[in-house]
Scaffold this motif. Structure first.
Motif, PDB file in Angstrom:
ATOM      1  N   CYS A  68      10.643 -65.186 -11.097  1.00  0.00           N
ATOM      2  CA  CYS A  68      11.339 -63.905 -11.197  1.00  0.00           C
ATOM      3  C   CYS A  68      11.125 -63.346 -12.602  1.00  0.00           C
ATOM      4  O   CYS A  68      11.732 -63.809 -13.568  1.00  0.00           O
ATOM      5  N   THR A 120      16.779 -59.414 -11.577  1.00  0.00           N
ATOM      6  CA  THR A 120      16.994 -60.711 -10.929  1.00  0.00           C
ATOM      7  C   THR A 120      17.554 -60.575  -9.519  1.00  0.00           C
ATOM      8  O   THR A 120      17.659 -61.575  -8.798  1.00  0.00           O
ATOM      9  N   SER A 138      13.761 -61.407  -5.673  1.00  0.00           N
ATOM     10  CA  SER A 138      13.310 -62.800  -5.795  1.00  0.00           C
ATOM     11  C   SER A 138      12.130 -62.960  -6.748  1.00  0.00           C
ATOM     12  O   SER A 138      12.015 -63.946  -7.464  1.00  0.00           O
TER      13      SER A 138
END
Length: 230
Positions: A63, A98, A101
């Motif tokens: 991420c 965030t 994914s």
């Protein structure tokens, strides 16, 4: 440009067919083919490029966040407020990256610049588990006043625009299922909504369109060229 995510096929990015070589927009083009930079070096102001990124310490955490965007330079601080607005739009997904994914990426482009105005366009990719959701945002500024030029100052956003949009979409993009299956009222609402509408200048003309999300007809964005609105 048509974008079809190889992992899901759920998201589309409609922007007409074009040669995969480097595209240089020209006022004689029948329509704008691809979002690309069209910067100049003969003006009283210039462009500098900023990069902002976040990479996790964990090598197994994929991420990430990445953004690159233009700012105006010159004018002894005259463009400070414009640059603040550009930065805000460029980094609009930074705090929430965030939530996706795979994180987010944003690439900014100067699609048009002259002595009186500048258009900056951002292509965002939101990396979800089932594919990549493409989004586009755009902003145009009057350099003399420092104020944003709103879509309704560029063209009349009304029922006639929807008719032109439908016709030009067939020519430019070969038809988009979402557009073909949406009512005029729905398309007008998307064009008018600041959260979904896309309006910016290029050397070819005024580009007008919107982002859309649909579980039935995919999600993505689509624009058309209004050559007489340059």
């Amino acid at each position: 440009e048509e974008y079809d995510d190889p992992y899901s096929g759920d998201y589309f990015d409609e922007f007409g067919d074009y040669d995969s070589g480097y595209y240089v927009p020209d006022e004689d083009d029948p329509y704008y083919r691809e979002i690309t930079d069209c910067t100049r070096t003969d003006l009283e102001y210039g462009i500098s490029w900023i990069v902002d990124s976040i990479t996790p310490d964990d090598d197994e955490d994929y991420c990430t966040y990445y953004a690159t965007y233009p700012l105006l330079k010159g004018g002894d601080g005259a463009y400070e407020s414009i640059n603040e607005e550009i930065t805000g739009k460029a980094l609009q997904y930074k705090e929430a990256y965030t939530d996706y994914s795979g994180g987010c990426s944003t690439y900014g482009y100067v699609t048009y610049m002259d002595e009186s105005k500048i258009s900056v366009v951002f292509q965002h990719d939101l990396y979800e588990e089932n594919g990549t959701l493409p989004r586009v945002t755009a902003v145009t500024f009057d350099l003399e006043s420092g104020q944003e030029i709103k879509p309704e100052q560029m063209t009349a956003v009304d029922e006639e625009l929807v008719m032109r949009f439908r016709a030009q979409n067939e020519t430019q993009n070969g038809g988009v299922e979402f557009v073909e299956n949406s009512s005029d009222e729905d398309l007008l609402a998307l064009l008018r909504d600041p959260q979904t509408g896309i309006f910016f200048y290029s050397p070819v003309g005024l580009e007008a369109g919107f982002n859309y999300e649909s579980g039935e007809y995919s999600s993505g964005w689509v624009t058309v060229t209004l050559k007489d609105q340059a």
